[in-house]
Design an enzyme around this catalytic site. Structure first.
Site, mmCIF file in Angstrom:
data_model
loop_
_atom_site.group_PDB
_atom_site.id
_atom_site.type_symbol
_atom_site.label_atom_id
_atom_site.label_comp_id
_atom_site.label_asym_id
_atom_site.label_seq_id
_atom_site.Cartn_x
_atom_site.Cartn_y
_atom_site.Cartn_z
ATOM 1 N N GLY A 135 0.832 -1.200 0.000
ATOM 2 C CA GLY A 135 0.000 0.000 0.000
ATOM 3 C C GLY A 135 0.865 1.247 0.000
ATOM 4 O O GLY A 135 2.098 1.160 0.021
ATOM 5 N N LYS A 190 2.637 -0.816 -9.911
ATOM 6 C CA LYS A 190 2.751 0.632 -9.654
ATOM 7 C C LYS A 190 4.197 1.112 -9.736
ATOM 8 O O LYS A 190 4.467 2.260 -10.097
ATOM 9 C CB LYS A 190 2.081 1.003 -8.327
ATOM 10 C CG LYS A 190 2.800 0.563 -7.053
ATOM 11 C CD LYS A 190 3.830 1.556 -6.543
ATOM 12 C CE LYS A 190 4.663 0.991 -5.418
ATOM 13 N NZ LYS A 190 5.775 1.844 -5.008
HETATM 14 O O1 LIG Z 1 6.380 1.322 -2.256
HETATM 15 C C1 LIG Z 1 6.617 2.425 -1.844
HETATM 16 C C2 LIG Z 1 5.614 3.352 -1.342
HETATM 17 O O2 LIG Z 1 4.379 2.742 -1.183
HETATM 18 C C3 LIG Z 1 8.022 2.917 -1.924
HETATM 19 O O3 LIG Z 1 8.177 3.415 -3.189
HETATM 20 P P1 LIG Z 1 9.613 3.380 -3.896
HETATM 21 O O4 LIG Z 1 10.104 1.968 -3.808
HETATM 22 O O5 LIG Z 1 9.371 3.864 -5.277
HETATM 23 O O6 LIG Z 1 10.481 4.318 -3.106
#
Ligand SMILES: O=C(CO)COP(=O)(O)O
Ligand SMILES: NC(=O)C1=CN([C@@H]2O[C@H](COP(=O)(O)OP(=O)(O)OC[C@H]3O[C@@H](n4cnc5c(N)ncnc54)[C@H](OP(=O)(O)O)[C@@H]3O)[C@@H](O)[C@H]2O)C=CC1
Length: 326
Positions: A135, A190
């Site tokens: 999340g 994502k």
């Molecule tokens: O999963 C994450 C936030 O939910 C961390 O994002 P990053 O791995 O792109 O830094």
């Protein structure tokens, strides 16, 4: 004594360290396992982890490199990078002799096998009860006690709910679901889409383009999710749309930051784990196998392995035939 009083976090990177603070805040007895004995000893004595600078660990958190100590906990959280989750669970497997929840906290899909994290856990440790936590949550925010909400999925609803009770607190609010695959797809996809969003920003294409890219990105995430049997409410929930919005909006995301660097023609930020770069080729292979159109993810994968320039990728996306919105 509540169920799951003891919690072990495997992997003492930024996320593992933040999750150890979460579990301690929720009143659990916490062990944080680092693979490197020197790192473990240093974190134990300083209560500070250079992988999550500025965050002071409460002294009650036991930091160890002894796997047998960690493996005895009532639940295990695996916070290694996705491509190392199997080796971490392989090491644990001989210690797991009765059913114990093993919660994947990594976001990705395994190279070669195309397996999602809970499938890897199930394969590697026969007695594990696989679950996934994912999340919109930056380790730094979580460790500092800023309000965050995530999704925790297990096939057994009662188990998912009990795990939420054990880990949740006023500032860290997990919601439970049985839609394991939906949660896994959101977290993996994502990161790839965040790289694309970063490229848009790095190339100065404007706020309108960023909104369009994020929305069309969600559209392809949801298409793959539906093809894999995920539920709509999961895809549009915290672990899907929620995490996509977070990761496509700030350079605090390492994936977004990688995209910005690519868009500007600069070197990738050094020493920062951007899971999307590892997930992109597997995600595209998975989509092709399922006959799901994922043009943004395909463009990211092609840019990363040098098959496509950024300019050609942008032109390719903007000259696709007009079609109905779905
Ligand atoms: O999963 C994450 C936030 O939910 C961390 O994002 P990053 O791995 O792109 O830094
Ligand atoms: N950081 C964040 O905000 C968030 C991260 N995540 C996810 O969590 C996962 C980990 O990310 P993060 O903690 O940020 O990454 P980091 O780079 O900060 O840390 C990764 C950690 O994993 C350890 N590690 C690597 N390989 C192994 C292995 N084979 N066995 C055991 N430990 C290993 C590393 O050990 P060593 O120190 O010895 O190199 C390191 O401590 C990723 O999938 C990420 O997407 C999810 C939500 C938020």
């Amino acid at each position: 004594m509540p169920a799951f009083q003891s919690v072990a976090v495997i992997g003492a990177g930024a996320w593992g360290t933040a999750l150890a603070t979460v579990a301690a805040r929720a009143g659990r007895n916490v062990t944080l396992w680092a693979r490197n004995a020197e790192h473990a000893a240093r974190i134990a004595s300083t209560h500070d982890n250079p992988r999550l600078p500025g965050v002071r660990l409460v002294p009650e958190i036991v930091v160890t490199s002894d796997l047998a100590v960690a493996a005895g906990a009532d639940m295990l959280l695996i916070a290694t990078p996705a491509q190392h989750l199997r080796s971490a669970v392989n090491m644990l497997a001989s210690h797991i002799t009765k059913p114990v929840p093993v919660i994947a906290c990594a976001k990705g899909i395994e190279h070669g096998t195309h397996k999602f994290m809970t499938d890897v856990i199930a394969e590697a440790a026969a007695h594990a009860q696989p679950a996934i936590l994912s999340g919109p949550s930056f380790a730094d925010d979580v460790a500092r006690g800023l309000p965050t909400a995530v999704t925790l999925a297990a096939k057994d609803e009662a188990l998912a709910s009990a795990l939420v009770q054990a880990l949740g607190s006023a500032t860290f609010r997990p919601y439970h679901t049985t839609d394991v695959r939906g949660v896994e797809i959101g977290g993996a996809a994502k990161n790839v889409l965040a790289i694309a969003a970063g490229i848009v920003v790095g190339r100065n294409l404007g706020a309108s383009a960023l909104a369009a890219l994020t929305t069309r990105g969600f559209s392809e995430l949801a298409r793959l999710g539906r093809a894999c049997g995920a539920r709509t409410e999961t895809l549009s929930g915290l672990s899907g749309l929620g995490d996509l919005l977070l990761s496509c909006s700030t350079a605090q995301s390492r994936n977004f930051a990688l995209g910005i660097a690519l868009g500007r023609g600069e070197a990738a930020p050094a020493g920062k784990l951007a899971e999307g770069a590892f997930t992109a080729p597997v995600l595209v292979e998975l989509a092709a196998a399922r006959k799901v159109d994922m043009p943004v993810s395909q463009a990211v994968a092609a840019i990363l392995d040098g098959r496509l320039t950024i300019d050609a990728a942008i032109e390719g996306l903007l000259t696709r035939p007009f079609k109905a919105e779905e």
